[in-house]
Design a protein around this motif. Structure first.
Motif, PDB file in Angstrom:
ATOM      1  N   ILE A   8       8.591  -2.458  -4.098  1.00 54.75           N
ATOM      2  CA  ILE A   8       8.052  -3.337  -3.848  1.00 54.75           C
ATOM      3  C   ILE A   8       8.790  -4.514  -4.352  1.00 54.75           C
ATOM      4  O   ILE A   8       8.567  -5.752  -3.751  1.00 54.75           O
ATOM      5  N   ARG A   9       9.716  -4.868  -5.405  1.00 56.99           N
ATOM      6  CA  ARG A   9      10.553  -5.838  -5.525  1.00 56.99           C
ATOM      7  C   ARG A   9      11.210  -6.282  -4.330  1.00 56.99           C
ATOM      8  O   ARG A   9      11.476  -7.332  -3.981  1.00 56.99           O
ATOM      9  N   LYS A  10      11.827  -5.297  -3.625  1.00 62.83           N
ATOM     10  CA  LYS A  10      12.433  -5.458  -2.270  1.00 62.83           C
ATOM     11  C   LYS A  10      11.472  -6.219  -1.271  1.00 62.83           C
ATOM     12  O   LYS A  10      11.943  -7.052  -0.528  1.00 62.83           O
ATOM     13  N   LYS A  11      10.536  -5.384  -1.101  1.00 59.03           N
ATOM     14  CA  LYS A  11       9.370  -5.936  -0.097  1.00 59.03           C
ATOM     15  C   LYS A  11       8.994  -7.462  -0.220  1.00 59.03           C
ATOM     16  O   LYS A  11       8.870  -8.130   0.745  1.00 59.03           O
ATOM     17  N   PHE A  12       9.091  -7.743  -1.570  1.00 61.65           N
ATOM     18  CA  PHE A  12       8.745  -9.159  -2.109  1.00 61.65           C
ATOM     19  C   PHE A  12       9.573 -10.139  -2.188  1.00 61.65           C
ATOM     20  O   PHE A  12       9.479 -11.151  -2.620  1.00 61.65           O
ATOM     21  N   SER A  13      10.890  -9.596  -2.389  1.00 63.00           N
ATOM     22  CA  SER A  13      12.088 -10.322  -2.625  1.00 63.00           C
ATOM     23  C   SER A  13      12.074 -10.837  -3.981  1.00 63.00           C
ATOM     24  O   SER A  13      12.137 -12.086  -4.310  1.00 63.00           O
ATOM     25  N   LEU A  14      11.641  -9.945  -5.018  1.00 63.98           N
ATOM     26  CA  LEU A  14      11.491 -10.350  -6.394  1.00 63.98           C
ATOM     27  C   LEU A  14      12.655 -10.168  -7.226  1.00 63.98           C
ATOM     28  O   LEU A  14      13.456  -9.455  -7.055  1.00 63.98           O
ATOM     29  N   SER A  21       0.838   6.130   8.675  1.00 60.75           N
ATOM     30  CA  SER A  21       0.711   4.699   9.577  1.00 60.75           C
ATOM     31  C   SER A  21      -0.140   3.727   8.796  1.00 60.75           C
ATOM     32  O   SER A  21      -0.351   2.681   9.026  1.00 60.75           O
ATOM     33  N   SER A  22      -1.129   4.382   7.874  1.00 60.46           N
ATOM     34  CA  SER A  22      -2.041   3.655   7.001  1.00 60.46           C
ATOM     35  C   SER A  22      -1.241   2.994   5.904  1.00 60.46           C
ATOM     36  O   SER A  22      -2.187   2.123   4.951  1.00 60.46           O
ATOM     37  N   TYR A  23       0.016   3.083   5.444  1.00 60.79           N
ATOM     38  CA  TYR A  23       0.462   2.692   4.319  1.00 60.79           C
ATOM     39  C   TYR A  23       1.995   2.162   4.633  1.00 60.79           C
ATOM     40  O   TYR A  23       2.376   2.552   5.725  1.00 60.79           O
ATOM     41  N   ASP A  24       2.598   1.328   3.777  1.00 63.20           N
ATOM     42  CA  ASP A  24       3.901   0.774   3.509  1.00 63.20           C
ATOM     43  C   ASP A  24       4.624   1.833   3.276  1.00 63.20           C
ATOM     44  O   ASP A  24       5.908   1.980   3.621  1.00 63.20           O
ATOM     45  N   LEU A  25       4.393   2.953   2.215  1.00 58.17           N
ATOM     46  CA  LEU A  25       5.310   3.790   1.900  1.00 58.17           C
ATOM     47  C   LEU A  25       4.571   5.179   1.505  1.00 58.17           C
ATOM     48  O   LEU A  25       3.337   4.815   0.571  1.00 58.17           O
ATOM     49  N   ALA A  36       0.905  -1.138  -0.023  1.00 59.78           N
ATOM     50  CA  ALA A  36       0.101  -0.011   0.236  1.00 59.78           C
ATOM     51  C   ALA A  36       0.833   1.349  -0.116  1.00 59.78           C
ATOM     52  O   ALA A  36       1.892   1.385   0.972  1.00 59.78           O
ATOM     53  N   VAL A  37       0.583   2.153  -0.865  1.00 56.16           N
ATOM     54  CA  VAL A  37       1.379   3.271  -1.173  1.00 56.16           C
ATOM     55  C   VAL A  37       0.726   4.525  -1.242  1.00 56.16           C
ATOM     56  O   VAL A  37      -0.540   4.403  -1.622  1.00 56.16           O
ATOM     57  N   PHE A  38       1.133   5.553  -0.820  1.00 58.97           N
ATOM     58  CA  PHE A  38       0.451   6.937  -0.723  1.00 58.97           C
ATOM     59  C   PHE A  38       1.350   7.968  -1.644  1.00 58.97           C
ATOM     60  O   PHE A  38       2.731   8.078  -1.038  1.00 58.97           O
TER      61      PHE A  38
END
Length: 208
Positions: free
Chosen positions: A202-208, A178-182, A126-128
Motif C-alpha cells: 500500500i505504501r508503494k501504491k500510494f507513494s507514501l 480481478s476484483s482486487y489490487d492484491l 482492495a486486498v483479498f
C-alpha cells in the motif's frame, strides 16, 4: 484530512485466513479507523432500525428475508414499528454508512462489499486474503475452541454466505483476483508478516 487524500483499505478474506487481525494491523500502520462489526452500528443509526437486525444477517445475501415474515412489521431503534423495509434498502443504508465513514478520514473496512461501494475513491486499495483450507481450519480451532469437523462446517457455511452476498450486490466474483489490487496467501508468510507485506504494498501504491 481532505477526503481525496484519505487512504481507504478494503479487506476481503476467507474465513480463518486472518483477515480481521491483518485489518487491525493495517489500521494501526496507517492511523486509520477500523470498521468490521462497527459498521452494523453505523448502519443502524443511518436507517433507524435496530442493530440486532443487521447483526443477525450480516454479510448474507437476501438478509432480513427471514425477518420479513414477522407480518411485515419491524421494530426500529426508536421503538416504533416499520413496514417499509426491503433487502436493497437495507444494503443501501450500510453502503451510506461506509461512504460517510470514508469521507471523514482514512479507514480500513473488513468485507461488506466496501471495495465495491467505494470503487470510485481515488486512494483505494482492495486486498483479498486467502489460505489453504487446513490452515484456516486450524486457525478457527485454536481461536474458537472447536473441533476439526466444526471448523470445516463453519468455513463452508460462512464462505458460502459471503460469496453469495458479495456476488449478488457487486456483480463480481468474491475472491476472484480481478476484483482486487492484491490477493495473498497468509499461510506463506504467517499472519503478522502478511500484514507487513500488505502495508509495504500500500505504501508503494500510494507513494507514501
Amino acid at each position: 484530512m481532505e477526503s481525496s487524500q484519505n487512504i481507504i483499505i478494503c479487506v476481503g478474506r476467507q474465513l480463518g485466513a486472518g483477515g480481521r487481525d491483518i485489518g487491525r494491523m493495517l489500521a494501526e500502520q496507517f492511523e486509520a479507523k477500523y470498521y468490521d462489526r462497527e459498521l452494523l452500528n453505523l448502519a443502524a443509526k443511518e436507517s433507524g432500525f435496530s442493530e440486532r437486525f443487521f447483526e443477525q444477517n450480516d454479510e448474507k445475501k437476501g438478509f432480513f428475508r427471514s425477518l420479513l415474515n414477522l407480518q411485515g412489521t419491524h421494530l426500529g431503534s426508536n421503538g416504533l414499528y416499520r413496514s417499509d423495509i426491503s433487502q436493497e434498502s437495507l444494503f443501501q443504508f450500510q453502503s451510506d454508512a461506509i461512504r460517510k465513514a470514508a469521507e471523514q478520514g482514512s479507514c480500513v473496512f473488513l468485507g461488506r462489499c466496501a471495495d465495491y461501494v467505494l470503487r470510485d475513491c481515488p486512494r483505494l486499495a482492495a486486498v483479498f486474503i486467502t489460505a489453504p483450507l487446513e490452515f484456516r481450519a486450524r486457525q478457527l480451532m485454536e481461536k474458537e475452541g472447536i473441533d476439526h469437523a466444526a471448523a470445516l462446517k463453519r468455513i463452508e457455511q460462512g464462505e458460502s454466505q459471503r460469496a453469495a452476498y458479495y456476488n449478488y450486490y457487486t456483480g463480481k466474483r468474491w475472491g476472484q483476483a480481478s476484483s482486487y489490487d492484491l490477493c495473498i496467501d497468509s499461510s506463506l508468510l504467517g499472519i503478522r508478516q502478511t500484514g507487513a507485506f500488505i502495508t509495504e504494498f500500500i505504501r508503494k501504491k500510494f507513494s507514501l
